[in-house]
Design a protein around this motif. Sequence first.
Motif, PDB file in Angstrom:
ATOM      1  N   ALA A 181       0.828  -1.211   0.000  1.00 18.94           N
ATOM      2  CA  ALA A 181       0.000   0.000   0.000  1.00 18.94           C
ATOM      3  C   ALA A 181       0.857   1.253   0.000  1.00 18.94           C
ATOM      4  CB  ALA A 181      -0.921  -0.001   1.219  1.00 18.94           C
ATOM      5  N   ASP A 182       2.151   1.100  -0.220  1.00 26.00           N
ATOM      6  CA  ASP A 182       3.084   2.236  -0.179  1.00 26.00           C
ATOM      7  C   ASP A 182       3.009   3.064  -1.456  1.00 26.00           C
ATOM      8  OD1 ASP A 182       4.004   1.297   2.306  1.00 26.00           O
ATOM      9  OD2 ASP A 182       5.411  -0.061   1.316  1.00 26.00           O
ATOM     10  N   ASP A 183       3.309   4.351  -1.313  1.00 28.75           N
ATOM     11  CA  ASP A 183       3.241   5.261  -2.459  1.00 28.75           C
ATOM     12  C   ASP A 183       4.521   5.282  -3.269  1.00 28.75           C
ATOM     13  OD1 ASP A 183       0.625   6.029  -1.867  1.00 28.75           O
ATOM     14  OD2 ASP A 183       1.273   7.673  -0.569  1.00 28.75           O
ATOM     15  N   SER A 184       5.627   4.871  -2.696  1.00 25.81           N
ATOM     16  CA  SER A 184       6.902   4.907  -3.416  1.00 25.81           C
ATOM     17  C   SER A 184       7.773   3.727  -2.995  1.00 25.81           C
ATOM     18  CB  SER A 184       7.640   6.222  -3.148  1.00 25.81           C
ATOM     19  OG  SER A 184       7.871   6.398  -1.763  1.00 25.81           O
ATOM     20  N   ILE A 185       8.754   3.421  -3.820  1.00 31.07           N
ATOM     21  CA  ILE A 185       9.673   2.322  -3.552  1.00 31.07           C
ATOM     22  C   ILE A 185      10.691   2.776  -2.503  1.00 31.07           C
ATOM     23  CG2 ILE A 185      11.322   0.699  -4.546  1.00 31.07           C
ATOM     24  CD1 ILE A 185      10.040   1.132  -7.242  1.00 31.07           C
ATOM     25  N   SER A 186      10.995   1.903  -1.564  1.00 29.50           N
ATOM     26  CA  SER A 186      11.927   2.253  -0.504  1.00 29.50           C
ATOM     27  C   SER A 186      12.887   1.098  -0.236  1.00 29.50           C
ATOM     28  CB  SER A 186      11.166   2.599   0.778  1.00 29.50           C
ATOM     29  OG  SER A 186      10.551   1.429   1.315  1.00 29.50           O
ATOM     30  N   ALA A 187      13.815   1.341   0.681  1.00 26.90           N
ATOM     31  CA  ALA A 187      14.792   0.318   1.048  1.00 26.90           C
ATOM     32  C   ALA A 187      14.110  -0.924   1.625  1.00 26.90           C
ATOM     33  CB  ALA A 187      15.783   0.893   2.051  1.00 26.90           C
ATOM     34  N   LYS A 188      12.923  -0.732   2.214  1.00 26.52           N
ATOM     35  CA  LYS A 188      12.185  -1.866   2.773  1.00 26.52           C
ATOM     36  C   LYS A 188      11.864  -2.891   1.693  1.00 26.52           C
ATOM     37  CE  LYS A 188       7.816  -1.296   3.435  1.00 26.52           C
ATOM     38  NZ  LYS A 188       6.499  -0.856   3.963  1.00 26.52           N
ATOM     39  N   HIS A 189      11.460  -2.420   0.532  1.00 25.61           N
ATOM     40  CA  HIS A 189      11.110  -3.335  -0.552  1.00 25.61           C
ATOM     41  C   HIS A 189      12.348  -4.056  -1.077  1.00 25.61           C
ATOM     42  CE1 HIS A 189       8.000  -0.024  -0.780  1.00 25.61           C
ATOM     43  NE2 HIS A 189       7.334  -1.080  -0.382  1.00 25.61           N
ATOM     44  N   VAL A 190      13.481  -3.352  -1.089  1.00 24.64           N
ATOM     45  CA  VAL A 190      14.736  -3.982  -1.513  1.00 24.64           C
ATOM     46  C   VAL A 190      15.152  -5.045  -0.505  1.00 24.64           C
ATOM     47  CG1 VAL A 190      17.184  -3.604  -1.977  1.00 24.64           C
ATOM     48  CG2 VAL A 190      15.494  -1.939  -2.776  1.00 24.64           C
ATOM     49  N   SER A 191      15.026  -4.720   0.775  1.00 25.68           N
ATOM     50  CA  SER A 191      15.389  -5.672   1.818  1.00 25.68           C
ATOM     51  C   SER A 191      14.525  -6.933   1.746  1.00 25.68           C
ATOM     52  CB  SER A 191      15.239  -5.010   3.195  1.00 25.68           C
ATOM     53  OG  SER A 191      15.548  -5.918   4.227  1.00 25.68           O
ATOM     54  N   ASP A 192      13.212  -6.750   1.525  1.00 26.87           N
ATOM     55  CA  ASP A 192      12.306  -7.893   1.391  1.00 26.87           C
ATOM     56  C   ASP A 192      12.678  -8.737   0.179  1.00 26.87           C
ATOM     57  OD1 ASP A 192      10.945  -7.034   3.613  1.00 26.87           O
ATOM     58  OD2 ASP A 192       9.276  -6.151   2.492  1.00 26.87           O
ATOM     59  N   ALA A 193      13.027  -8.069  -0.916  1.00 27.23           N
ATOM     60  CA  ALA A 193      13.398  -8.781  -2.139  1.00 27.23           C
ATOM     61  C   ALA A 193      14.688  -9.568  -1.936  1.00 27.23           C
ATOM     62  CB  ALA A 193      13.564  -7.791  -3.295  1.00 27.23           C
ATOM     63  N   ALA A 194      15.655  -8.963  -1.237  1.00 21.05           N
ATOM     64  CA  ALA A 194      16.924  -9.638  -0.988  1.00 21.05           C
ATOM     65  C   ALA A 194      16.713 -10.889  -0.150  1.00 21.05           C
ATOM     66  CB  ALA A 194      17.889  -8.681  -0.289  1.00 21.05           C
ATOM     67  N   TYR A 195      15.787 -10.811   0.803  1.00 19.64           N
ATOM     68  CA  TYR A 195      15.479 -11.980   1.636  1.00 19.64           C
ATOM     69  C   TYR A 195      14.869 -13.088   0.796  1.00 19.64           C
ATOM     70  CZ  TYR A 195      13.211 -14.889   5.148  1.00 19.64           C
ATOM     71  OH  TYR A 195      12.793 -15.957   5.903  1.00 19.64           O
ATOM     72  N   VAL A 196      13.912 -12.723  -0.062  1.00 20.75           N
ATOM     73  CA  VAL A 196      13.245 -13.718  -0.907  1.00 20.75           C
ATOM     74  C   VAL A 196      14.238 -14.357  -1.873  1.00 20.75           C
ATOM     75  CG1 VAL A 196      11.523 -14.020  -2.736  1.00 20.75           C
ATOM     76  CG2 VAL A 196      10.973 -12.639  -0.728  1.00 20.75           C
ATOM     77  N   ARG A 197      15.108 -13.527  -2.429  1.00 18.45           N
ATOM     78  CA  ARG A 197      16.064 -14.014  -3.434  1.00 18.45           C
ATOM     79  C   ARG A 197      17.366 -14.527  -2.824  1.00 18.45           C
ATOM     80  NH1 ARG A 197      13.805 -15.124  -8.349  1.00 18.45           N
ATOM     81  NH2 ARG A 197      11.963 -13.787  -8.540  1.00 18.45           N
TER      82      ARG A 197
END
Length: 340
Positions: A181-197
Amino acid sequence: VDAPAEVADPDEILYPELEDAANAVERIPEEDYEPTQQQKRVIAAIQSGKDVVVRAMAGTGKTSTLLGAARRSLKDSPRKRILYVAFNKSVQEEAAGKFPDNTEVRTANSLAWRAMGKKFTDKTSSVSGWGRNKKFMKSKPDDISQALGMKPIKEADGSAMKRRAAVALVQEAVTRYMISADDSISAKHVSDAAYVREADLDDAAQAQVLEYANRLWNDYANPNGQIKMSQDALVKLWALGGADFRDRRSGVYHELGGDGTIFFDEAQDINPVLAQVVGNQQAQLVTVGDGNQAIYGFRGSTDQLDKMKADYDLPLDESHRFGQGIAEAGNRMLRLGKSK
């Protein structure tokens, strides 16, 4: 089946003020059976015009209950509109064949496509245009990497990620943003992606991924961009545009008036971005689901049943798929597993 199986006491009165209205709900000609007391309470709650959460376990007549509410609404208020937001296409098609004309049954993808699809038709196809104007959307890792101007991304041990893995990481970061529900991309999304990948990145590498993720999203959001966009991107753009179901430009075929109702189905497996869109509407909201059946958490879906504010929070837990003996044996197993 001799009798409905019970998971909880169906006679438990959670809202005494609702009982008179529930007792007044009678079987209508379109129904094969008399609604149960639990179903009558849900129907009465919906008829009140207030927001409702329905915790409907498997086999408890969820669809028939919503159908009963829609049929009674058509009889009592013919001009009132209902929007049934279905979880997927198969559920949507099945429900569309059952519900009366006052109910528009749609998926979030179809709403977003009707609102935004024409503008982004070329971006969602592998090839667009004809003849000399033919354009191929970039979808292969090498092509995406080149379009984004990506340089090697190094993991914490100093080794450079393979290009395919690096592009997948950037795409995952954008996906995490798109379903949020976020309005912009942030480090949180990168961190989540790094965990998944399973990528081990230091701060500099995460900043690098964030930059490429923003470039990728900007390309998605540009109708003239180079990279093929996903349906998730279209839904996110639709959400960011402030979809208002009182306006046909939101993707609905019929405007949802101020007295309209939204049936929000399978709410235990909904992406936050869709929950935000639905929650922002100026309409009665009926949120339906079963937290025990949540299966898409790995994709970022969250159980919205406990997050939606409602005047009535009602159970549907009398299963009609098996008898009392099987129900009691199942309940013993559930208690052993500490299930709700």
